[in-house]
Design a protein around this motif. Sequence first.
Motif, PDB file in Angstrom:
ATOM      1  N   ASP A  33       0.821  -1.245   0.014  1.00 48.70           N
ATOM      2  CA  ASP A  33       0.045   0.318   0.133  1.00 48.70           C
ATOM      3  C   ASP A  33       0.734   1.425   0.077  1.00 48.70           C
ATOM      4  O   ASP A  33       0.542   2.252  -0.563  1.00 48.70           O
ATOM      5  CB  ASP A  33      -0.818   0.052   1.099  1.00 48.70           C
ATOM      6  N   ILE A  34       1.955   1.235   0.926  1.00 47.28           N
ATOM      7  CA  ILE A  34       2.803   2.357   0.717  1.00 47.28           C
ATOM      8  C   ILE A  34       3.434   2.306  -0.772  1.00 47.28           C
ATOM      9  O   ILE A  34       3.538   3.677  -1.191  1.00 47.28           O
ATOM     10  CB  ILE A  34       4.067   1.987   1.729  1.00 47.28           C
ATOM     11  N   ALA A  35       3.823   1.247  -1.223  1.00 43.39           N
ATOM     12  CA  ALA A  35       4.489   1.488  -2.536  1.00 43.39           C
ATOM     13  C   ALA A  35       3.860   2.053  -3.624  1.00 43.39           C
ATOM     14  O   ALA A  35       3.990   2.740  -4.392  1.00 43.39           O
ATOM     15  CB  ALA A  35       5.220   0.070  -2.775  1.00 43.39           C
ATOM     16  N   ALA A  36       2.286   1.639  -3.504  1.00 41.01           N
ATOM     17  CA  ALA A  36       1.366   1.905  -4.249  1.00 41.01           C
ATOM     18  C   ALA A  36       1.149   3.625  -4.556  1.00 41.01           C
ATOM     19  O   ALA A  36       0.651   4.067  -5.406  1.00 41.01           O
ATOM     20  CB  ALA A  36      -0.065   1.264  -4.274  1.00 41.01           C
ATOM     21  N   ARG A  37       1.506   4.230  -3.618  1.00 37.09           N
ATOM     22  CA  ARG A  37       1.376   5.699  -3.278  1.00 37.09           C
ATOM     23  C   ARG A  37       2.470   6.493  -4.249  1.00 37.09           C
ATOM     24  O   ARG A  37       2.479   7.799  -4.131  1.00 37.09           O
ATOM     25  CB  ARG A  37       1.344   6.092  -1.799  1.00 37.09           C
ATOM     26  N   PHE A  38       3.518   5.825  -4.525  1.00 37.31           N
ATOM     27  CA  PHE A  38       4.492   6.389  -5.144  1.00 37.31           C
ATOM     28  C   PHE A  38       4.862   5.962  -6.662  1.00 37.31           C
ATOM     29  O   PHE A  38       4.323   4.753  -6.899  1.00 37.31           O
ATOM     30  CB  PHE A  38       6.018   6.166  -4.305  1.00 37.31           C
ATOM     31  N   GLU A  39       5.451   6.661  -7.480  1.00 33.97           N
ATOM     32  CA  GLU A  39       5.681   6.340  -8.968  1.00 33.97           C
ATOM     33  C   GLU A  39       7.179   5.558  -8.836  1.00 33.97           C
ATOM     34  O   GLU A  39       7.398   4.771  -9.857  1.00 33.97           O
ATOM     35  CB  GLU A  39       5.919   7.329  -9.782  1.00 33.97           C
ATOM     36  N   ALA A  40       8.099   5.618  -7.829  1.00 32.49           N
ATOM     37  CA  ALA A  40       9.317   4.484  -7.624  1.00 32.49           C
ATOM     38  C   ALA A  40       8.742   3.105  -7.381  1.00 32.49           C
ATOM     39  O   ALA A  40       7.786   2.776  -7.355  1.00 32.49           O
ATOM     40  CB  ALA A  40       9.873   4.991  -6.440  1.00 32.49           C
ATOM     41  N   THR A  44      12.930   0.175  -4.511  1.00 30.74           N
ATOM     42  CA  THR A  44      13.249   1.584  -4.042  1.00 30.74           C
ATOM     43  C   THR A  44      12.481   1.854  -2.658  1.00 30.74           C
ATOM     44  O   THR A  44      13.014   2.488  -2.168  1.00 30.74           O
ATOM     45  CB  THR A  44      12.906   2.596  -5.238  1.00 30.74           C
ATOM     46  N   ILE A  45      11.184   1.716  -2.784  1.00 32.25           N
ATOM     47  CA  ILE A  45      10.405   2.092  -1.614  1.00 32.25           C
ATOM     48  C   ILE A  45      10.868   1.308  -0.383  1.00 32.25           C
ATOM     49  O   ILE A  45      10.942   1.623   0.603  1.00 32.25           O
ATOM     50  CB  ILE A  45       8.902   1.865  -1.764  1.00 32.25           C
ATOM     51  N   SER A  46      11.084  -0.112  -0.747  1.00 30.76           N
ATOM     52  CA  SER A  46      11.722  -1.058   0.286  1.00 30.76           C
ATOM     53  C   SER A  46      12.803  -0.498   0.921  1.00 30.76           C
ATOM     54  O   SER A  46      12.970  -0.520   1.977  1.00 30.76           O
ATOM     55  CB  SER A  46      12.190  -2.268  -0.136  1.00 30.76           C
ATOM     56  N   ILE A  67       3.858  -7.105   5.033  1.00 27.03           N
ATOM     57  CA  ILE A  67       4.524  -6.632   5.934  1.00 27.03           C
ATOM     58  C   ILE A  67       3.854  -5.218   6.368  1.00 27.03           C
ATOM     59  O   ILE A  67       3.823  -4.587   5.357  1.00 27.03           O
ATOM     60  CB  ILE A  67       6.094  -6.344   5.641  1.00 27.03           C
ATOM     61  N   LEU A  68       3.682  -4.989   7.503  1.00 26.49           N
ATOM     62  CA  LEU A  68       2.805  -3.749   7.960  1.00 26.49           C
ATOM     63  C   LEU A  68       3.981  -2.920   8.776  1.00 26.49           C
ATOM     64  O   LEU A  68       4.564  -3.457   9.538  1.00 26.49           O
ATOM     65  CB  LEU A  68       1.686  -4.227   8.728  1.00 26.49           C
ATOM     66  N   TYR A  69       3.843  -1.701   8.292  1.00 29.94           N
ATOM     67  CA  TYR A  69       4.708  -0.518   8.743  1.00 29.94           C
ATOM     68  C   TYR A  69       3.864   0.307   9.664  1.00 29.94           C
ATOM     69  O   TYR A  69       2.600   0.743   9.348  1.00 29.94           O
ATOM     70  CB  TYR A  69       5.265   0.067   7.899  1.00 29.94           C
ATOM     71  N   SER A  70       4.581   0.804  10.848  1.00 25.12           N
ATOM     72  CA  SER A  70       3.938   1.770  11.588  1.00 25.12           C
ATOM     73  C   SER A  70       5.031   2.806  12.140  1.00 25.12           C
ATOM     74  O   SER A  70       6.020   2.255  12.365  1.00 25.12           O
ATOM     75  CB  SER A  70       3.069   1.003  12.509  1.00 25.12           C
TER      76      SER A  70
END
Length: 114
Positions: A33-40, A44-46, A67-70
């Motif tokens: 979900d985090i990665a989907a918010r970026f064009e990278a 790269t997001i990892s 993997i969930l991030y907070s």
Amino acid sequence: MADSTSDIFSALAHPTRRQILQDLKDGELAAGDIAARFEASGPTISRHLSVLRAAGLVTERRDANRILYSLVGDRLALSVGDFLSTVCPEQIVLREVRKVKTKRAGDAGEPIGA
């Protein structure tokens, strides 16, 4: 503490990492979900998430194959606040005022922050 503060400021140096922190302010998100918010790219997001994790700004937990991030509690605010108090006298004064207010509220049996 100096190394920890350096890690935090290094982590904050990139706009993508700052945006990830802002995205996590409302709660935990899956890596995808985090990665989907970026064009990278995903890798790269990892890498950005790894930098944030190494700086102690985010935690991860596994839920099946996700993997969930907070965010990590007050780590960012405390670290930046500590740095500011060393270079900005106004921060020292504000911190002392908050301590006095917190102590008074605690002594009076009021909820802290009331």
